[in-house]
Design an enzyme around this catalytic site. Structure first.
Site, PDB file in Angstrom:
ATOM      1  N   PRO A 173       0.839  -1.206   0.000  1.00  0.00           N
ATOM      2  CA  PRO A 173       0.000   0.000   0.000  1.00  0.00           C
ATOM      3  C   PRO A 173       0.876   1.260   0.000  1.00  0.00           C
ATOM      4  O   PRO A 173       1.830   1.352   0.765  1.00  0.00           O
ATOM      5  CB  PRO A 173      -0.775  -0.105   1.316  1.00  0.00           C
ATOM      6  CG  PRO A 173      -0.616  -1.512   1.778  1.00  0.00           C
ATOM      7  CD  PRO A 173       0.657  -2.022   1.193  1.00  0.00           C
ATOM      8  N   GLU A 174       0.574   2.195  -0.894  1.00  0.00           N
ATOM      9  CA  GLU A 174       1.350   3.432  -0.989  1.00  0.00           C
ATOM     10  C   GLU A 174       0.564   4.580  -0.372  1.00  0.00           C
ATOM     11  O   GLU A 174      -0.566   4.415   0.074  1.00  0.00           O
ATOM     12  CB  GLU A 174       1.680   3.700  -2.463  1.00  0.00           C
ATOM     13  CG  GLU A 174       2.469   2.535  -3.077  1.00  0.00           C
ATOM     14  CD  GLU A 174       3.005   2.849  -4.462  1.00  0.00           C
ATOM     15  OE1 GLU A 174       3.230   4.025  -4.774  1.00  0.00           O
ATOM     16  OE2 GLU A 174       3.207   1.899  -5.229  1.00  0.00           O
ATOM     17  N   LYS A 200       3.092   6.433   5.627  1.00  0.00           N
ATOM     18  CA  LYS A 200       2.184   5.285   5.539  1.00  0.00           C
ATOM     19  C   LYS A 200       1.752   4.773   6.918  1.00  0.00           C
ATOM     20  O   LYS A 200       1.195   3.686   7.030  1.00  0.00           O
ATOM     21  CB  LYS A 200       2.844   4.179   4.708  1.00  0.00           C
ATOM     22  CG  LYS A 200       3.027   4.635   3.251  1.00  0.00           C
ATOM     23  CD  LYS A 200       3.443   3.521   2.335  1.00  0.00           C
ATOM     24  CE  LYS A 200       4.921   3.495   2.136  1.00  0.00           C
ATOM     25  NZ  LYS A 200       5.337   2.514   1.103  1.00  0.00           N
ATOM     26  N   ARG A 255       1.879 -11.520   4.814  1.00  0.00           N
ATOM     27  CA  ARG A 255       3.329 -11.496   5.011  1.00  0.00           C
ATOM     28  C   ARG A 255       3.737 -11.254   6.465  1.00  0.00           C
ATOM     29  O   ARG A 255       4.914 -11.372   6.805  1.00  0.00           O
ATOM     30  CB  ARG A 255       3.964 -10.424   4.117  1.00  0.00           C
ATOM     31  CG  ARG A 255       3.702 -10.621   2.624  1.00  0.00           C
ATOM     32  CD  ARG A 255       4.467 -11.796   2.043  1.00  0.00           C
ATOM     33  NE  ARG A 255       5.905 -11.606   2.125  1.00  0.00           N
ATOM     34  CZ  ARG A 255       6.634 -10.976   1.220  1.00  0.00           C
ATOM     35  NH1 ARG A 255       6.070 -10.481   0.147  1.00  0.00           N
ATOM     36  NH2 ARG A 255       7.928 -10.846   1.369  1.00  0.00           N
ATOM     37  N   ARG A 268      21.710  13.015  -2.386  1.00  0.00           N
ATOM     38  CA  ARG A 268      21.797  11.743  -3.102  1.00  0.00           C
ATOM     39  C   ARG A 268      22.074  11.978  -4.582  1.00  0.00           C
ATOM     40  O   ARG A 268      21.558  11.260  -5.437  1.00  0.00           O
ATOM     41  CB  ARG A 268      20.475  10.984  -2.928  1.00  0.00           C
ATOM     42  CG  ARG A 268      20.228  10.581  -1.497  1.00  0.00           C
ATOM     43  CD  ARG A 268      18.778  10.273  -1.229  1.00  0.00           C
ATOM     44  NE  ARG A 268      18.598   9.813   0.141  1.00  0.00           N
ATOM     45  CZ  ARG A 268      18.399  10.635   1.181  1.00  0.00           C
ATOM     46  NH1 ARG A 268      18.354  11.932   1.012  1.00  0.00           N
ATOM     47  NH2 ARG A 268      18.241  10.122   2.392  1.00  0.00           N
ATOM     48  N   ARG A 297      13.166  -3.618  -9.168  1.00  0.00           N
ATOM     49  CA  ARG A 297      11.715  -3.438  -9.193  1.00  0.00           C
ATOM     50  C   ARG A 297      11.215  -3.429 -10.631  1.00  0.00           C
ATOM     51  O   ARG A 297      11.846  -2.837 -11.515  1.00  0.00           O
ATOM     52  CB  ARG A 297      11.323  -2.100  -8.536  1.00  0.00           C
ATOM     53  CG  ARG A 297      11.884  -1.878  -7.146  1.00  0.00           C
ATOM     54  CD  ARG A 297      11.373  -2.893  -6.128  1.00  0.00           C
ATOM     55  NE  ARG A 297       9.938  -2.825  -5.944  1.00  0.00           N
ATOM     56  CZ  ARG A 297       9.326  -2.061  -5.053  1.00  0.00           C
ATOM     57  NH1 ARG A 297      10.033  -1.291  -4.261  1.00  0.00           N
ATOM     58  NH2 ARG A 297       8.010  -2.059  -4.956  1.00  0.00           N
TER      59      ARG A 297
END
Ligand SMILES: [Zn+2]
Length: 286
Positions: free
Chosen positions: A2-3, A58, A127, A170, A275
């Protein structure tokens, strides 16, 4: 997984259906999914009312009466379903197991909350990485701080300058894994990362240090547009653990071999940074 849009839309639904309800009993079938500091347990929830439901990245935060809070994170495959006393689904979100509308509880339903109106909230998690924390209300912020979450992408405080500053640390990394890093921006996962990069006309492998001001502006606008649209219009439908684009959104994710909605070139799928990653080779030239 879920995002942010899924969790935000679940938050809105649960805030509408659970606010004002009081816990009458809690059935924990898998002890590791519930975490409480010494001295607190699910017994402390009984009789307390849900006063509101908030979200940070989240994490779902249920503010309870008399100074307690319940925090939940669905992680990879958690699902919450709120049903009324007759078994009608009032709200649901997360990873459907085994499918939307399944009889509950079943063998992957690990925590069951009962409420004073006969309603039931089921936490199902195939999970088992999802977590429920029972905390005093002043324990919520330290828990969130531990997660070192990036800024909320839909908050007005998330400006282009904030994004530039998060990316600067980054600058050698490719764009997609940077967007997926919860320390950079909170709440973006694999589906919406692909959609944001497509909308920005960038590529998953673009080094973030190579983004010029125009590209940064496009990226910032795309983050807000895509996540905002997903929250407003309803989220990507998930079937068998994969995003299933039954409508026109997502536009590229999950659409390998279908025409790009902008130019008609066939969408391609490749593995990138581990991914499944979907792009339009024409709209997003390397
Ligand atoms: Zn295209």
């Amino acid at each position: 997984m879920p995002e942010l849009p899924e969790v935000e839309s679940l938050r809105r639904d649960l805030a509408a259906t659970l606010t004002g309800k009081a816990f009458t009993s809690i059935d924990v079938r898998l002890a590791k999914q519930v975490v409480a500091p010494t001295g607190l347990s699910t017994d402390d929830l009984i009789g307390r009312r849900i006063e509101g439901v908030r979200r940070r990245a989240k994490f779902l935060i249920f503010d309870l009466s008399d100074g307690l809070a319940l925090v939940m994170h669905l992680r990879l495959a958690g699902q919450l379903v709120h049903r009324d006393a007759e078994g009608t689904t009032l709200a649901e979100g997360g990873h459907p197991v085994p499918a939307y509308g399944a009889p509950l509880p079943h063998k992957s339903t690990h925590v069951i909350f009962h409420f004073d109106d006969g309603g039931v909230l089921y936490l199902t998690d195939i999970r088992q990485f999802g977590r429920v924390w029972i905390l005093p209300e002043d324990g919520v912020q330290p828990l969130l701080d531990q997660a070192k979450l990036g800024p909320e992408p839909l908050d007005p405080a998330f400006t282009v300058d904030v994004l530039r500053e998060r990316l600067a640390r980054r600058h050698r990394m490719p764009l997609k894994p940077v967007l997926l890093d919860q320390h950079v921006v909170g709440g973006i996962g694999n589906i919406y990362a692909d959609e944001i990069i497509f909308e920005s006309k960038l590529t998953p492998s673009t080094r973030v240090g190579e983004l010029d001001d125009a590209a940064l502006l496009r990226l910032h606008a795309a983050i807000q547009h895509i996540l905002g649209r997903a929250v407003r219009e309803g989220v990507a439908e998930i079937l068998n653990g994969k995003a299933s684009p039954t409508r026109d959104f997502p536009r590229v994710h999950g659409r390998a071999g279908q025409p790009c909605p902008v130019c008609g070139t066939l969408v391609t799928k490749a593995q990138f940074a581990g991914r499944g990653t979907y792009t339009c080779p024409s709209c997003q030239p390397a």
